[in-house]
Design an enzyme around this catalytic site. Structure first.
Site, PDB file in Angstrom:
ATOM      1  N   SER A 206      -4.288  -4.177 -12.636  1.00 40.85           N
ATOM      2  CA  SER A 206      -4.273  -2.709 -12.748  1.00 40.85           C
ATOM      3  C   SER A 206      -5.235  -2.075 -13.728  1.00 40.85           C
ATOM      4  O   SER A 206      -5.364  -0.849 -13.734  1.00 40.85           O
ATOM      5  CB  SER A 206      -2.868  -2.233 -13.079  1.00 40.85           C
ATOM      6  OG  SER A 206      -2.125  -2.170 -11.898  1.00 40.85           O
TER       7      SER A 206
ATOM      8  N   LYS B  16      -2.467   5.929 -20.179  1.00 40.74           N
ATOM      9  CA  LYS B  16      -1.716   5.819 -18.929  1.00 40.74           C
ATOM     10  C   LYS B  16      -0.284   6.241 -19.247  1.00 40.74           C
ATOM     11  O   LYS B  16       0.254   5.869 -20.308  1.00 40.74           O
ATOM     12  CB  LYS B  16      -1.778   4.357 -18.478  1.00 40.74           C
ATOM     13  CG  LYS B  16      -1.095   4.025 -17.173  1.00 40.74           C
ATOM     14  CD  LYS B  16      -1.261   2.522 -16.892  1.00 40.74           C
ATOM     15  CE  LYS B  16      -0.752   2.113 -15.530  1.00 40.74           C
ATOM     16  NZ  LYS B  16      -0.986   0.671 -15.259  1.00 40.74           N
TER      17      LYS B  16
ATOM     18  N   SER C 257      -3.096   0.134 -10.733  1.00 40.28           N
ATOM     19  CA  SER C 257      -2.283   1.303 -10.947  1.00 40.28           C
ATOM     20  C   SER C 257      -2.804   2.231 -12.042  1.00 40.28           C
ATOM     21  O   SER C 257      -2.367   3.380 -12.127  1.00 40.28           O
ATOM     22  CB  SER C 257      -0.860   0.881 -11.296  1.00 40.28           C
ATOM     23  OG  SER C 257      -0.855   0.132 -12.501  1.00 40.28           O
TER      24      SER C 257
END
Ligand code: GLN
Length: 484
Positions: A173, A74, A149
């Protein structure tokens, strides 16, 4: 191929890391234009790292068990020499001078890095629609969100572009996107994985977690990065146990709590059916189900949306136009900082900064932030009491399957409710996993089951998730693959 299967192929000599990495690059290149998972690919570097891994193996030099299996991160993990944006314009073009501990440890274990994956700006969101760059699409249906996310990480793993990936979980997330994309996602115990080099959102809640296609892979990726790090003062000062040991021990005799306050009554039938069948499956496998009450859980979202923005407003004060990334032109320094922040932050980030600043301000502190901290204390106490009678807690990971792009962007509260089942776990600091439990009959989209463990008891969580996954015969099945 799972990462574990890939590692077996590498150690038997059937496969080279270069082939494996080139394969991941080929698939990534083919699918990325449609799914939008990458913010920055590092394919050339990955191939070099793959060739070094192959050389290490050929020369019989020491190799980790997963040496040569590629990974992706990420874009909130800082990476030396590779742009890190956290999905924000304010960090556009920022090239960090060091690696996050997670990255350093994965590199140390010989994992080639394929690149940086899309996310909601500063990890604030549940859909990746808050990324300043583009929205990621769900491989199961490209008109839908992958969750967030860590949406880029979940979509990349679900689409088979990377064997596994790292995300972060502040309120859900990792678990929520894993659930929406039909893969496994773990939020470890707070402090299990170092936060050093992870762009901070809400420091008392943030934890890094693996996304993978099997429980075994998720445990293995966590293992590579877990354990004490003196550079993060909140990192737990003990080594992580070997998560693979006893993973096949089954659930016989485990007591699993079903939360009264998390009734499935209001959920769509397709999702409810899968979740309720999962409870029965665990029972059939030998666990006992016990109803437990956790009254403070219904205040989880309210408390989280005070604590998280409060910490964010403080953490994001560092983006002043001087130290990192973007700098807007202006007549003096005050105007420059103010314009940089106006132009650099997106709407949701500004909303959080305002909420947080308000909640922390003199005169409101006790009424908002102080009260939220009390809810947090109650949540911890209630969980401690519950765990005297149960070993794990089971509930859905997300209240819905993947929703349509644009469906929730105009209503922040509706977006915030995506995390109703995951947020209390972050407030308390416990470990939890989302494991696929099939497809909803309503829309054919994946549903995730969440198993919440005691703090530091990832081993029991992995054991139960593994037994469940094996019995469901999900991982690697035809049904588990999105049609792309
Ligand atoms: N969706 C939640 C939020 O927007 C959680 C995000 C996260 O875990 N990073 O804050």
């Amino acid at each position: 191929m799972s990462a574990t299967e890939a590692a077996a192929g590498l150690s038997s000599g059937e496969l080279s890391s270069e082939e494996l990495t080139a394969g991941a690059i080929e698939r990534s290149t083919a699918l990325d234009p449609r799914l939008g998972v990458y913010l920055q690919e590092t394919y050339e570097r990955a191939l070099e790292e793959a060739r070094s891994s192959d050389e290490r193996r050929a020369n019989k030099r020491s190799c980790s068990a997963f040496d040569g299996v590629p990974v992706a991160y990420k874009d909130i993990f800082v990476t030396k020499g590779v742009t890190t944006t956290a999905g924000s314009r304010i960090l556009e073009g920022w090239v960090p001078p060091y690696d996050a501990t997670v990255v350093e440890r994965c590199k140390g274990a010989g994992l080639p890095g394929l690149g940086k994956l899309n996310l909601d700006e500063f990890a604030m969101g549940s859909s990746t629609e808050n990324s300043a760059y583009h929205t990621t699409r769900n491989p199961w249906d490209d008109q839908r969100v992958p969750g967030g996310s860590s949406g880029g990480s979940a979509a990349a793993v679900a689409a088979g572009m990377v064997p596994w990936a790292w995300g972060t979980d502040t309120g859900g997330s990792v678990r929520q996107p894993a659930s929406l994309c039909g893969i496994v996602g773990v939020k470890p115990t707070y402090g299990r994985v170092s936060r050093y080099g992870i762009v901070a959102f809400a420091s008392s809640l943030d934890q890094a977690g693996p996304l993978a296609r099997t429980v075994e892979d998720a445990a293995a990726l966590l293992q590579l990065a877990a354990g004490h790090d003196p550079r993060d003062s909140t990192s737990i000062p003990q080594e992580a146990p070997d998560f693979a040991t006893g993973m096949d021990g089954g659930v016989q005799g485990l007591r699993i709590g079903i939360v009264t306050e998390f009734s499935t009554d209001g959920l769509a039938k397709g999702l409810r059916d899968r979740v309720e069948e999962s409870y029965l499956r665990l029972e059939k496998l030998g666990a006992t189900l016990e109803e437990i009450s956790l009254p403070s859980f219904e205040h989880g979202i309210s408390a989280y949306y005070l604590v998280a923005p409060a910490e964010a407003s403080s953490n994001l004060a560092r983006y002043d136009g001087v130290r990192y990334g973007l700098r807007s032109d202006a007549e003096d320094i005050v105007a420059m900082t103010s314009r940089t922040r106006d132009e650099g932050f997106g709407t949701e980030v500004k909303r959080r900064i305002m909420l947080g600043t308000y909640a922390l301000s003199a005169g409101y502190y006790d009424a908002y932030y102080g009260k939220a901290q009390k809810v947090r204390t109650l949540t911890i106490a209630e969980l401690e009491r519950a765990y005297q009678n149960v070993d794990l807690i089971a509930c859905p990971s997300s209240p819905t399957t993947a929703f349509r792009i644009g469906e929730r962007t105009d209503d922040p509260l509706e977006m915030y409710l995506s995390d109703i089942f995951t947020v209390p776990v972050n407030l308390a600091g416990n470990a939890a996993i989302s494991v696929p439990c099939g497809l909803s009959d309503d829309d054919g989209l994946p549903v995730g089951l969440q198993l919440v463990a005691k703090a530091l008891d990832e081993a029991t969580m992995f054991r139960a998730a593994y037994a469940f996954e094996q019995d469901l015969s999900w991982a690697g099945s035809e049904q588990s693959r999105p049609r792309l």
